[in-house]
Write an enzyme that holds these catalytic residues in place. Structure first.
Site, mmCIF file in Angstrom:
data_model
loop_
_atom_site.group_PDB
_atom_site.id
_atom_site.type_symbol
_atom_site.label_atom_id
_atom_site.label_comp_id
_atom_site.label_asym_id
_atom_site.label_seq_id
_atom_site.Cartn_x
_atom_site.Cartn_y
_atom_site.Cartn_z
ATOM 1 C CE1 TYR A 144 44.575 67.715 20.567
ATOM 2 C CE2 TYR A 144 46.302 66.488 21.691
ATOM 3 C CZ TYR A 144 45.060 67.105 21.711
ATOM 4 O OH TYR A 144 44.318 67.112 22.854
ATOM 5 C CG ASP A 145 53.058 67.577 20.902
ATOM 6 O OD1 ASP A 145 53.029 68.655 21.531
ATOM 7 O OD2 ASP A 145 53.806 66.631 21.218
ATOM 8 C CG LEU A 146 53.625 72.631 14.689
ATOM 9 C CD1 LEU A 146 54.159 71.471 13.852
ATOM 10 C CD2 LEU A 146 52.835 73.599 13.815
ATOM 11 C CG ASN A 150 57.235 67.253 18.270
ATOM 12 O OD1 ASN A 150 58.132 66.483 18.624
ATOM 13 N ND2 ASN A 150 56.076 67.339 18.896
#
Length: 281
Positions: A144-146, A150
């Site tokens: 969901y937050d690649l 990260n």
């Protein structure tokens, strides 16, 4: 630089040891990240990245701990070293210990390459990310937050590096209902809009396709050095660009191989097969 002692409990043997804060690495929302030294059984020190927050806000970090424990055997996911609560000026602090990435993030690596990475290296790094996503999707999760910040860089053999995916605080279950209060006119993002497939968000449904879109953005950024939709101002302009444009977030370089172009066009396809984990061939 002031060293601050705290207590750490490592996973596996449950031994409680003293750790020493070395420096602050950054902060996100109610969480702080710092570098700490942990003593080892041979008398040396192990460097660890520590995520800390007030115990009243520890739910997202504890969620990350639960998820990371499922991937302890994966070489493409950052490893968790343990967790513990400590007392600081009468406030209980929750701490999560993670392996420290000496090479920084993928964004740092792109800058060290001079702004863009040569395709042979991009191919190698993309394979690593696909292996990581295969693990995540295989457990039914969506990261969901690649994004490059990260993705951590670890030393490999010789001049090679190893990439590992981190920051699992926003992970969702695939096919999870994601209703947005106020309807589609009020677009709200938990992740990073630049790397998100807005179609998925507008449909209020979380799917693996969201991570695949993000992967395409990351590959394109490694090649060009530019963030997706660079130059777009405002979330609404970004939403319109991604929702109604048939082109990728940034122009694919003509010098990119046919194989690389084919991968990117599949990542940015409007309709991906729903359900099932990502298969890395």
């Amino acid at each position: 630089m002031t060293d601050i002692s705290m207590v750490a409990k490592l996973d596996g043997n449950g031994i409680v040891v003293e750790s020493t804060k070395v420096k602050t690495l950054g902060s996100v929302s109610s969480r702080q990240v710092h570098l700490a030294k942990l003593p080892t059984l041979v008398g040396d020190h192990l460097l660890a990245a520590v995520k800390s927050c007030a115990y009243s806000h520890f739910s997202s970090i504890q969620k990350e701990l639960h998820i990371l424990r499922q991937f302890q055997d994966s070489d493409r996911i950052v490893k968790c070293l343990g967790d513990v609560a400590s007392l600081k000026t009468e406030v209980t602090i929750y701490n999560l210990f993670l392996e420290y990435a000496f090479g920084g993030t993928l964004r740092d690596l792109i800058e060290r390459y001079g702004g863009s990475i040569l395709e042979p290296a991009v191919k190698c790094y993309t394979k690593m990310l696909l292996e990581g996503l295969r693990c995540i999707h295989g457990q039914g999760y969506v990261h969901y937050d690649l994004k490059p910040k990260n993705i951590l860089v670890f030393p490999g053999c010789g001049s090679d590096v190893i990439l590992k995916i981190t920051n699992f605080g926003l992970v969702r279950q695939a096919d999870e209902n994601h209703a947005i209060k106020g309807g589609p006119k009020k677009l709200k993002f938990s992740g990073t809009p630049l790397y998100m497939q807005l179609e998925t968000i507008v449909k209020h449904q979380i799917s693996h396709a969201l991570d695949i879109w993000s992967l395409g953005c990351i590959v394109l950024e490694m090649i060009t050095g530019k963030q997706p939709c660079e130059g777009m101002e405002g979330k609404m302009a970004l939403a319109i660009k991604i929702l109604f444009s048939t082109s990728p977030p940034n122009q694919i370089p003509k010098t990119f191989s046919d194989q690389g172009k084919d991968l990117l066009m599949k990542c940015f396809a409007r309709e991906l097969v729903k359900g099932g984990p990502l298969i890395c061939r």
